[in-house]
Design a protein around this motif. Structure first.
Motif, PDB file in Angstrom:
ATOM      1  N   TYR A  72       3.201   0.998   8.097  1.00 23.53           N
ATOM      2  CA  TYR A  72       3.933   1.275   6.856  1.00 23.53           C
ATOM      3  C   TYR A  72       3.354   0.469   5.698  1.00 23.53           C
ATOM      4  CZ  TYR A  72       8.073   1.889   3.827  1.00 23.53           C
ATOM      5  OH  TYR A  72       8.938   2.196   2.790  1.00 23.53           O
ATOM      6  N   LEU A  73       2.985  -0.765   5.972  1.00 21.97           N
ATOM      7  CA  LEU A  73       2.462  -1.647   4.930  1.00 21.97           C
ATOM      8  C   LEU A  73       1.020  -1.348   4.557  1.00 21.97           C
ATOM      9  CD1 LEU A  73       3.785  -5.068   6.296  1.00 21.97           C
ATOM     10  CD2 LEU A  73       4.640  -3.863   4.295  1.00 21.97           C
ATOM     11  N   ASN A  74       0.204  -0.990   5.546  1.00 20.14           N
ATOM     12  CA  ASN A  74      -1.247  -1.102   5.354  1.00 20.14           C
ATOM     13  C   ASN A  74      -2.052   0.178   5.474  1.00 20.14           C
ATOM     14  OD1 ASN A  74      -0.783  -3.810   5.038  1.00 20.14           O
ATOM     15  ND2 ASN A  74      -1.888  -4.479   6.865  1.00 20.14           N
ATOM     16  N   PHE A  75      -1.483   1.250   6.013  1.00 21.72           N
ATOM     17  CA  PHE A  75      -2.303   2.439   6.274  1.00 21.72           C
ATOM     18  C   PHE A  75      -2.437   3.295   5.022  1.00 21.72           C
ATOM     19  CE2 PHE A  75      -2.718   6.844   8.155  1.00 21.72           C
ATOM     20  CZ  PHE A  75      -4.082   6.704   8.404  1.00 21.72           C
ATOM     21  N   ASP A  76      -3.669   3.553   4.636  1.00 17.16           N
ATOM     22  CA  ASP A  76      -3.969   4.396   3.478  1.00 17.16           C
ATOM     23  C   ASP A  76      -4.461   5.749   3.988  1.00 17.16           C
ATOM     24  OD1 ASP A  76      -4.447   5.382   0.980  1.00 17.16           O
ATOM     25  OD2 ASP A  76      -6.198   4.139   0.564  1.00 17.16           O
ATOM     26  N   GLY A  77      -3.520   6.578   4.394  1.00 15.22           N
ATOM     27  CA  GLY A  77      -3.880   7.875   4.940  1.00 15.22           C
ATOM     28  C   GLY A  77      -2.635   8.716   5.128  1.00 15.22           C
ATOM     29  N   VAL A  78      -2.754   9.717   5.997  1.00 14.90           N
ATOM     30  CA  VAL A  78      -1.634  10.617   6.259  1.00 14.90           C
ATOM     31  C   VAL A  78      -1.058  10.291   7.628  1.00 14.90           C
ATOM     32  CG1 VAL A  78      -0.923  13.005   6.564  1.00 14.90           C
ATOM     33  CG2 VAL A  78      -2.655  12.426   4.841  1.00 14.90           C
ATOM     34  N   SER A  79       0.178   9.845   7.640  1.00 19.57           N
ATOM     35  CA  SER A  79       0.890   9.561   8.887  1.00 19.57           C
ATOM     36  C   SER A  79       2.370   9.542   8.557  1.00 19.57           C
ATOM     37  CB  SER A  79       0.455   8.208   9.475  1.00 19.57           C
ATOM     38  OG  SER A  79       1.061   7.138   8.784  1.00 19.57           O
ATOM     39  N   PRO A  80       3.226   9.661   9.561  1.00 19.89           N
ATOM     40  CA  PRO A  80       4.672   9.618   9.277  1.00 19.89           C
ATOM     41  C   PRO A  80       5.091   8.353   8.529  1.00 19.89           C
ATOM     42  CG  PRO A  80       4.299  10.433  11.489  1.00 19.89           C
ATOM     43  CD  PRO A  80       2.963   9.974  10.981  1.00 19.89           C
ATOM     44  N   LEU A  81       4.528   7.212   8.886  1.00 22.54           N
ATOM     45  CA  LEU A  81       4.929   5.956   8.233  1.00 22.54           C
ATOM     46  C   LEU A  81       4.354   5.843   6.832  1.00 22.54           C
ATOM     47  CD1 LEU A  81       6.803   3.892   9.602  1.00 22.54           C
ATOM     48  CD2 LEU A  81       5.681   5.372  11.251  1.00 22.54           C
ATOM     49  N   ALA A  82       3.101   6.257   6.653  1.00 21.63           N
ATOM     50  CA  ALA A  82       2.523   6.233   5.310  1.00 21.63           C
ATOM     51  C   ALA A  82       3.263   7.198   4.396  1.00 21.63           C
ATOM     52  CB  ALA A  82       1.040   6.588   5.373  1.00 21.63           C
ATOM     53  N   ASN A  83       3.642   8.345   4.931  1.00 23.20           N
ATOM     54  CA  ASN A  83       4.403   9.308   4.132  1.00 23.20           C
ATOM     55  C   ASN A  83       5.773   8.767   3.762  1.00 23.20           C
ATOM     56  OD1 ASN A  83       2.248  11.060   4.326  1.00 23.20           O
ATOM     57  ND2 ASN A  83       3.135  12.292   5.980  1.00 23.20           N
ATOM     58  N   LEU A  84       6.405   8.037   4.711  1.00 25.91           N
ATOM     59  CA  LEU A  84       7.704   7.435   4.420  1.00 25.91           C
ATOM     60  C   LEU A  84       7.589   6.401   3.309  1.00 25.91           C
ATOM     61  CD1 LEU A  84      10.706   7.104   5.108  1.00 25.91           C
ATOM     62  CD2 LEU A  84      10.022   5.475   6.897  1.00 25.91           C
ATOM     63  N   ARG A  85       6.523   5.611   3.355  1.00 21.10           N
ATOM     64  CA  ARG A  85       6.305   4.624   2.291  1.00 21.10           C
ATOM     65  C   ARG A  85       6.186   5.304   0.932  1.00 21.10           C
ATOM     66  NH1 ARG A  85       1.251   2.959   3.403  1.00 21.10           N
ATOM     67  NH2 ARG A  85       0.410   4.262   1.739  1.00 21.10           N
ATOM     68  N   LYS A  86       5.460   6.414   0.911  1.00 18.45           N
ATOM     69  CA  LYS A  86       5.292   7.146  -0.345  1.00 18.45           C
ATOM     70  C   LYS A  86       6.619   7.723  -0.826  1.00 18.45           C
ATOM     71  CE  LYS A  86       0.518   8.239   0.904  1.00 18.45           C
ATOM     72  NZ  LYS A  86      -0.424   9.283   1.380  1.00 18.45           N
ATOM     73  N   GLU A  87       7.427   8.210   0.110  1.00 21.46           N
ATOM     74  CA  GLU A  87       8.746   8.729  -0.263  1.00 21.46           C
ATOM     75  C   GLU A  87       9.622   7.636  -0.864  1.00 21.46           C
ATOM     76  OE1 GLU A  87      10.506  10.466   3.170  1.00 21.46           O
ATOM     77  OE2 GLU A  87       8.874  11.921   3.478  1.00 21.46           O
ATOM     78  N   ASN A  88       9.379   6.399  -0.431  1.00 20.41           N
ATOM     79  CA  ASN A  88      10.150   5.265  -0.940  1.00 20.41           C
ATOM     80  C   ASN A  88       9.531   4.625  -2.180  1.00 20.41           C
ATOM     81  OD1 ASN A  88      12.230   5.394   0.983  1.00 20.41           O
ATOM     82  ND2 ASN A  88      11.052   4.219   2.476  1.00 20.41           N
ATOM     83  N   GLY A  89       8.529   5.303  -2.752  1.00 24.38           N
ATOM     84  CA  GLY A  89       8.042   4.896  -4.068  1.00 24.38           C
ATOM     85  C   GLY A  89       6.744   4.136  -4.112  1.00 24.38           C
ATOM     86  N   LYS A  90       6.053   3.959  -2.981  1.00 26.61           N
ATOM     87  CA  LYS A  90       4.800   3.194  -2.993  1.00 26.61           C
ATOM     88  C   LYS A  90       3.684   4.055  -2.439  1.00 26.61           C
ATOM     89  CE  LYS A  90       2.601  -0.761  -3.677  1.00 26.61           C
ATOM     90  NZ  LYS A  90       1.212  -0.372  -3.400  1.00 26.61           N
ATOM     91  N   ALA A  91       2.878   4.607  -3.339  1.00 22.12           N
ATOM     92  CA  ALA A  91       1.817   5.516  -2.921  1.00 22.12           C
ATOM     93  C   ALA A  91       0.684   4.775  -2.209  1.00 22.12           C
ATOM     94  CB  ALA A  91       1.278   6.270  -4.132  1.00 22.12           C
ATOM     95  N   GLU A  92       0.268   3.649  -2.780  1.00 28.07           N
ATOM     96  CA  GLU A  92      -0.852   2.905  -2.218  1.00 28.07           C
ATOM     97  C   GLU A  92      -0.336   1.846  -1.247  1.00 28.07           C
ATOM     98  OE1 GLU A  92      -3.959   3.735  -2.862  1.00 28.07           O
ATOM     99  OE2 GLU A  92      -3.240   5.307  -4.225  1.00 28.07           O
ATOM    100  N   PRO A  93      -1.085   1.567  -0.190  1.00 28.16           N
ATOM    101  CA  PRO A  93      -0.651   0.523   0.750  1.00 28.16           C
ATOM    102  C   PRO A  93      -0.773  -0.867   0.134  1.00 28.16           C
ATOM    103  CG  PRO A  93      -2.838   1.286   1.327  1.00 28.16           C
ATOM    104  CD  PRO A  93      -2.363   2.196   0.227  1.00 28.16           C
ATOM    105  N   TRP A  94      -0.005  -1.790   0.650  1.00 24.79           N
ATOM    106  CA  TRP A  94      -0.072  -3.167   0.151  1.00 24.79           C
ATOM    107  C   TRP A  94      -1.236  -3.950   0.760  1.00 24.79           C
ATOM    108  CZ3 TRP A  94       5.026  -1.302   1.271  1.00 24.79           C
ATOM    109  CH2 TRP A  94       5.875  -1.203   0.149  1.00 24.79           C
ATOM    110  N   LYS A  95      -1.675  -3.543   1.939  1.00 22.78           N
ATOM    111  CA  LYS A  95      -2.757  -4.224   2.639  1.00 22.78           C
ATOM    112  C   LYS A  95      -2.435  -5.709   2.862  1.00 22.78           C
ATOM    113  CE  LYS A  95      -6.279  -0.936   1.132  1.00 22.78           C
ATOM    114  NZ  LYS A  95      -7.602  -0.731   0.507  1.00 22.78           N
TER     115      LYS A  95
END
Length: 516
Positions: free
Chosen positions: A164-187
């Motif tokens: 959720y924090l670090n993946f810059d791609g397409v996945s359920p967790l990355a998509n959830l992060r984007k839905e919650n307002g953060k498009a880019e990962p924090w790394k």
């Protein structure tokens, strides 16, 4: 500027105010031996969901009349930026091993509440979660250091938090992060695999935790552009067996660091620790003795680590340290709210000197804790905010960040109370990228001043400047009625005499000198 081949510092300690026979102490510093960089992360801090550190500290009621971004208190942010805060460790502490990160994301009104069973049994509403913490780190310009839940969590839970924090791609967790307002990962780089797993983090044996670490760390993935610095949950103070087991059972390439926790208890008794402001010289001395033990402690654990890691690839991470006293009378015992005196400043300066002098192994440290808890940098009372003596010491010491540590040798005069003695002075030194030399000195003696007569061989310099944190009494502290009783002030007690540095350190003083 020429390289400094030798700096010989001569300290003269007056035996009495009558200036009887003086004891001379030489400190040799050779910048040709300055090889190890003092990591800025030694000057890190810790913010747990405990008492008024997060809630009513960093994260305030929307109605509070202070500058805010969302609910993040900006006068605190500005103060911490001034001392170049390098990292912030969160969400605990003991709280980390009962924290489930999914409870702290998404619309705040929909986040489930929980009971903070470790600290006061208060209701945690999860309004301050992952996004809020990382927003705070962004405002501070500090790297986040996240402690994952090994005690009551699962491998999957931690693995998905990393994703959720670090993946810059397409996945359920990355998509959830984007839905919650953060498009880019924090790394996020710094990642603690559990906390105090010998105690509140699960009451595990060292052998069991080492196996658990390997399992959890396996699934904490290094995503592209986001390699993790995985930190194993290390020992409680003097438990060198814990360090030995972890170093033996965990391959070195599977951990970036191993942690160490040590608190200075004034009385040495966890049941009755002593007051933060009401104590005499005997308890001041016992606090010094217990605090200065940090040097022996770091040496002991470093020696164990050296057996398995002689090239020092694995960092020692002292991610909980500081003075722990009894709480202020009338406050919630579970909130760990205490005052911060000149004694705290002396301990802070001494401890930072110790870390600087072990910069080959100590790469990260976290003072406990940042706001309103234990040896805090900042105390708040509704709209009011004050900076503690410890804060001002960090302000002095920031000159060492990312500079090369200059090894030094000296024999300190003693500060004696009763039948016991501790070194009266401690020091560390560094040379920065521009060639300026910085020396930080602490005079722990409550009564005697220390005169310095310093010969500087091979160094061309034209001026010395300095700053000092000091006060007349070790119980002196800043209050909301008198918030500037102890601050960092210009030090006028140093001057150039020929090619010598001469200075005089008052009792109970922390001094930073810059030579250019």
């Amino acid at each position: 500027m020429k390289k400094v081949t030798l700096l010989s510092l001569v300290f003269c300690l007056s035996a009495s105010l009558g200036l009887k026979a003086q004891q001379q102490v030489s400190i040799d510093l050779n910048t040709n031996d300055a090889k190890h960089v003092i990591s800025k992360h030694i000057y890190g801090h810790f913010a747990e969901h405990l008492g008024r550190c997060i809630y009513d500290g960093f994260w305030v009621d929307p109605a509070l009349n202070v500058p805010k971004k969302d609910r993040i208190r900006l006068d605190i942010v500005d103060a911490l930026k001034k001392i170049n805060i390098p990292n912030l460790r969160w969400p605990g502490g003991c709280f980390a091993d009962e924290y489930h990160w999914r409870d702290g994301i998404g619309p705040r009104a929909q986040r489930p509440k929980m009971v903070n069973t470790n600290w006061g049994g208060v209701v945690e509403d999860n309004s301050f979660g992952t996004h809020e913490f990382l927003e705070l780190c962004g405002l501070l310009g500090a790297e986040p250091y996240i402690a994952g839940n090994v005690g009551s969590g699962t491998v999957e839970e931690m693995a998905k938090w990393v994703e959720y924090l670090n993946f810059d791609g397409v996945s359920p967790l990355a998509n959830l992060r984007k839905e919650n307002g953060k498009a880019e990962p924090w790394k996020v780089s710094f990642w603690g695999v559990g906390n105090e797993n010998w105690g509140c983090g699960g009451n595990m044996t060292a052998e069991f935790y080492a196996d658990q670490y390997r399992r959890y760390a396996t699934y904490a993935r290094n995503y592209p552009g986001a390699p993790l610095k995985k930190i194993a949950g290390g020992a409680n103070s003097w438990d060198t067996n814990w360090t030995d087991v972890l170093m033996k059972k965990i391959p070195l390439n599977e951990m970036w660091g191993i942690s160490l926790h040590y608190y200075t208890i004034p009385t040495g008794n966890w049941t009755t620790k002593g007051s933060s402001t009401d104590f005499g010289e005997a308890q001041y001395f016992s606090t010094l003795k217990n605090g200065l033990a940090m040097d022996s402690l770091v040496r002991a654990h470093s020696a164990i680590m050296d057996k398995y890691d002689p090239t020092k690839k694995v960092a020692l991470v002292v991610d909980e340290w500081g003075i722990w006293t009894d709480v202020i009378p009338g406050t919630n015992p579970g909130f760990l709210y205490q005052q911060n005196s000149m004694r705290d400043a002396v301990i802070a300066g001494s401890t930072l000197n110790i870390f600087n002098n072990h910069s080959d192994r100590v790469k990260v440290a976290s003072l406990a804790q940042t706001v309103n808890v234990l040896q805090a940098l900042i105390l708040t009372e509704k709209e009011k905010m004050l900076l503690t003596p410890t804060y001002h010491v960090f302000d002095l010491f920031k000159v060492h960040m990312e500079a090369k540590q200059i090894p030094l040798k000296f024999s300190s005069p003693g500060y004696k109370v009763g039948n016991e003695t501790v070194p009266a002075i401690n020091a560390s030194a560094s040379i920065d990228a521009k060639g300026a030399v910085h020396i930080t000195l602490v005079n722990v003696d409550a009564k005697q001043k220390i005169s310095i007569n310093t010969a500087l061989n091979g160094l061309k310099w034209s001026k010395v400047t300095g700053r000092i944190v000091t006060s007349a009494k070790f119980t002196d502290h800043n209050s909301f009625d008198n918030p500037n009783k102890i601050t960092a002030r210009t030090f006028t007690g140093a001057k150039k005499s020929g090619n010598q540095l001469v200075a005089e350190l008052p009792p109970l003083s922390v001094v930073e000198l810059e030579l250019k």
